[in-house]
Scaffold this active site. Structure first.
Site, PDB file in Angstrom:
ATOM      1  N   LEU A  13      54.702 -32.249 -62.368  1.00  0.00           N
ATOM      2  CA  LEU A  13      54.101 -33.520 -61.958  1.00  0.00           C
ATOM      3  C   LEU A  13      55.008 -34.279 -61.002  1.00  0.00           C
ATOM      4  O   LEU A  13      54.544 -34.829 -59.997  1.00  0.00           O
ATOM      5  CB  LEU A  13      53.777 -34.361 -63.198  1.00  0.00           C
ATOM      6  N   TYR A 127      56.652 -30.680 -81.127  1.00  0.00           N
ATOM      7  CA  TYR A 127      56.430 -31.256 -79.796  1.00  0.00           C
ATOM      8  C   TYR A 127      55.417 -32.402 -79.881  1.00  0.00           C
ATOM      9  O   TYR A 127      55.669 -33.515 -79.400  1.00  0.00           O
ATOM     10  CB  TYR A 127      55.940 -30.164 -78.831  1.00  0.00           C
ATOM     11  N   TRP A 152      47.258 -28.905 -70.631  1.00  0.00           N
ATOM     12  CA  TRP A 152      47.262 -27.618 -69.931  1.00  0.00           C
ATOM     13  C   TRP A 152      47.660 -27.772 -68.451  1.00  0.00           C
ATOM     14  O   TRP A 152      46.960 -27.309 -67.551  1.00  0.00           O
ATOM     15  CB  TRP A 152      45.886 -26.963 -70.009  1.00  0.00           C
TER      16      TRP A 152
END
Length: 284
Positions: A13, A127, A152
């Site tokens: 990202l 997580y 995803w």
């Protein structure tokens, strides 16, 4: 000129935001990775933030190795929870806008319809637990923050499912891919654009939002799409989760409802396949 700090600047990202930053030259951009800003160094984090002194923080940094997190719980908690708490605290005290990226793994995966922002959470792995703790700390310390849950994630940058499948499909004759976990992929470039749509929107509306591409598919169907778009010969077989044990449990169903982010900020959500075509074109 407002300064935007992007943590995790070399991740999927962060890298897509870097590409996009040239389009948003009205901002001064600072991209950091752990070398420049170590979020695990909690003692020095506040001082480092004050030195950079951003007006906007986009927190893309996370311990995202889901299986490793099972044995690295402490590191996971520092990066996904404790560091987020400090970022939120600093941003609240310094009138800095904060966008924090979270995950569909905060859910238990037992839903049967797309998950809204108010759906009950119940993470089933370390997580997810540390990411949920991070969300809660973020909004507690800074109620004006925006949390975006996504799922995803893939990109032409970094390691991800699309790149792994493309590579394996050129090396092997057959592949087995899990066919009973349902969700939707997120092209990191689309998420980066959504974040900038929010940041440049005239009305900042704090809270939790969901973003992924449109479509409800399994990992197997995702792999089939990669195969078709890439023109690979490899045969892909669907297998149940039970046939592919991993250290961390995965949610069976984590499809996110995107209606809130569309209604609030006018965010455009492309279909998963058109975005996959775009990404694979870049990979070629």
């Amino acid at each position: 000129m407002e300064k935007i700090l992007v943590t995790g600047g070399n991740g999927q990202l962060g890298s897509e935001l870097r590409v996009l930053s040239t389009t948003y030259s009205q901002f001064e951009w600072v991209f950091t990775d752990y070398q420049e800003l170590d979020l695990c160094d909690l003692g020095n984090l506040v001082g480092a933030l004050s030195t950079i002194n951003p007006q906007i923080i986009i927190n893309c940094a996370a311990h995202t190795a889901v299986d490793k997190a099972e044995s690295e719980g402490e590191l996971s908690d520092v990066l996904n929870h404790q560091a987020v708490q400090l970022l939120a605290k600093w941003s609240a005290a310094n009138e800095c806008k904060l966008v924090h990226i979270s995950t569909d793994y905060v859910f238990d995966g037992t839903a049967a319809t797309p998950l809204s922002e108010s759906a009950a959470t119940g993470p089933i792995n370390v997580y997810g637990q540390t990411k949920l703790a991070g969300e809660l700390a973020c909004l507690q310390e800074n109620p004006e923050a925006i949390v975006i849950r996504t799922s995803w994630v893939y990109s032409s940058f970094g390691a991800n499912f699309v790149k792994t499948m493309s590579k394996l499909m050129q090396e092997r004759d057959t592949l087995n891919v899990v066919n009973d976990q349902i969700g939707s992929p997120t092209y990191a470039a689309d998420l980066a654009q959504a974040i900038m749509t929010i940041i440049t929107h005239p009305n900042w509306q704090a809270g939790i939002y969901h973003f992924s591409n449109e479509g409800a598919i399994s990992w197997y169907e995702f792999a089939i799409a990669v195969q078709e778009i890439g023109g690979f010969d490899c045969a892909v077989n669907g297998i149940p989760t039970s046939a592919y044990p991993t250290p961390a449990k995965r949610p069976q169903y984590s499809l996110l409802d995107k209606s809130k982010i569309k209604a609030t900020f006018g965010v455009v959500v492309p279909g998963y396949r058109e975005s996959l075509v775009q990404c694979m074109r870049l990979l070629k």
